[in-house]
Enzyme design. Structure first.
Site, mmCIF file in Angstrom:
data_model
loop_
_atom_site.group_PDB
_atom_site.id
_atom_site.type_symbol
_atom_site.label_atom_id
_atom_site.label_comp_id
_atom_site.label_asym_id
_atom_site.label_seq_id
_atom_site.Cartn_x
_atom_site.Cartn_y
_atom_site.Cartn_z
ATOM 1 N N GLY A 17 -17.779 -62.036 -50.132
ATOM 2 C CA GLY A 17 -17.778 -62.995 -49.051
ATOM 3 C C GLY A 17 -18.632 -64.204 -49.327
ATOM 4 C CB CYS A 18 -20.723 -65.283 -52.170
ATOM 5 S SG CYS A 18 -19.605 -65.495 -53.569
ATOM 6 N N GLY A 19 -18.013 -66.813 -51.069
ATOM 7 C CA GLY A 19 -17.262 -68.039 -50.989
ATOM 8 C C GLY A 19 -17.111 -68.789 -52.295
#
Length: 277
Positions: A120-122
């Site tokens: 989910g860090c992107g």
């Protein structure tokens, strides 16, 4: 341009203490104070010279992270397949060059497309530090919103989030106009997706994004700063505290950055030299 710095004396050093960053509360005659904000860096990983991913991580215990990441993502079958691990440190980033066995490297090339975006860090689909820390346009200064526009803003955001009221688990990005009214709201399970949707809506409706302000309900990470600057937003507001690096980038690119805590007055992290009563 990344600035190289000397590596730490302990390669697998623990995370440093939080950085002290200046802010001012939205109160009359508020003085500049300091808050401890979490640190983050861009970590780029290459395997046998092949760029694999860049992700935002907390600094410290980087070698442990790389070993665990390599194992948990099935890049290696055992830690023994890591033959060498070298870290090059920069002021905002770290480059990890990992040498793995021929068997593991062949397997990695076979399924590396499935690896992108597993966190989910992107930034996990980004393959080079230059993409994670890109050169961005310096924005012209934008006037801060009046303090009154933040009165009961959390309640107003909840009212605007129609999807979240029924399903939960959704991030939101909202545009508040120059009068402080919620004009647009976009929701998505991905915090980056919600902001992208809002940016698209602003363009579709021909809204001047430098008037008013944009609120994100999620953590304000560096990649959201990138999006805000590229979309030429004037003010970005986050319901979660920013990191020291996001403040640094907001200041550098003249993006107004404000945090709205649960129980305290809003905090202006960028800029800290001006005040709008």
């Amino acid at each position: 341009m990344l600035c190289h710095v000397e590596p730490t004396t302990e390669p697998n050093a623990p995370a440093p203490q939080p950085a002290q960053v200046a802010y001012r509360e939205y109160l009359p005659d508020a003085a500049v104070a300091h808050a401890a904000l979490a640190a983050e860096i861009a970590l780029a990983i290459t395997y046998n010279g092949l760029n694999q991913a860049v992700m935002m991580v907390s600094p410290g215990n980087i070698e442990d992270f790389i070993r665990g990441f390599s194992l948990s993502n099935a890049i290696i079958a055992s830690v023994d397949e890591i033959h060498d691990l070298r870290l090059t440190h920069f002021d905002q980033a770290c480059q990890a060059d990992v040498q793995i066995s021929n068997r593991a490297f062949w397997a990695l090339k076979e399924h590396r497309r499935q690896m992108a975006g597993t966190s989910g860090c992107g930034l996990c689909g980004v393959e080079a530090l230059e993409q994670a820390l890109p050169p961005l346009e310096i924005l012209p200064p934008s006037t801060l919103p009046p303090a009154a526009h933040f009165d009961n803003i959390r309640q107003r955001i909840e009212q605007a989030q129609s999807l979240a009221r029924s399903s939960g688990a959704l991030h939101a990005a909202l545009y508040f106009d120059a009068t402080g009214e919620a004009l647009l709201c976009r929701e998505d399970i991905g915090r980056h997706n919600a902001l992208d949707k809002l940016i698209g809506a602003l363009h579709s409706d021909a809204v001047d994004a430098r008037q008013g302000f944009v609120v994100v309900t999620s953590r304000c990470s560096l990649e959201l700063i990138h999006k805000a600057v590229r979309a030429r937003l004037g003010t970005l507001v986050s319901l979660s505290a920013p990191t020291a690096l996001t403040v640094r980038w907001a200041l550098k690119h003249r993006l107004n950055l404000i945090h709205v805590p649960h129980r305290n007055a809003p905090r202006i992290y960028s800029p800290v030299q001006e005040f709008s009563a």
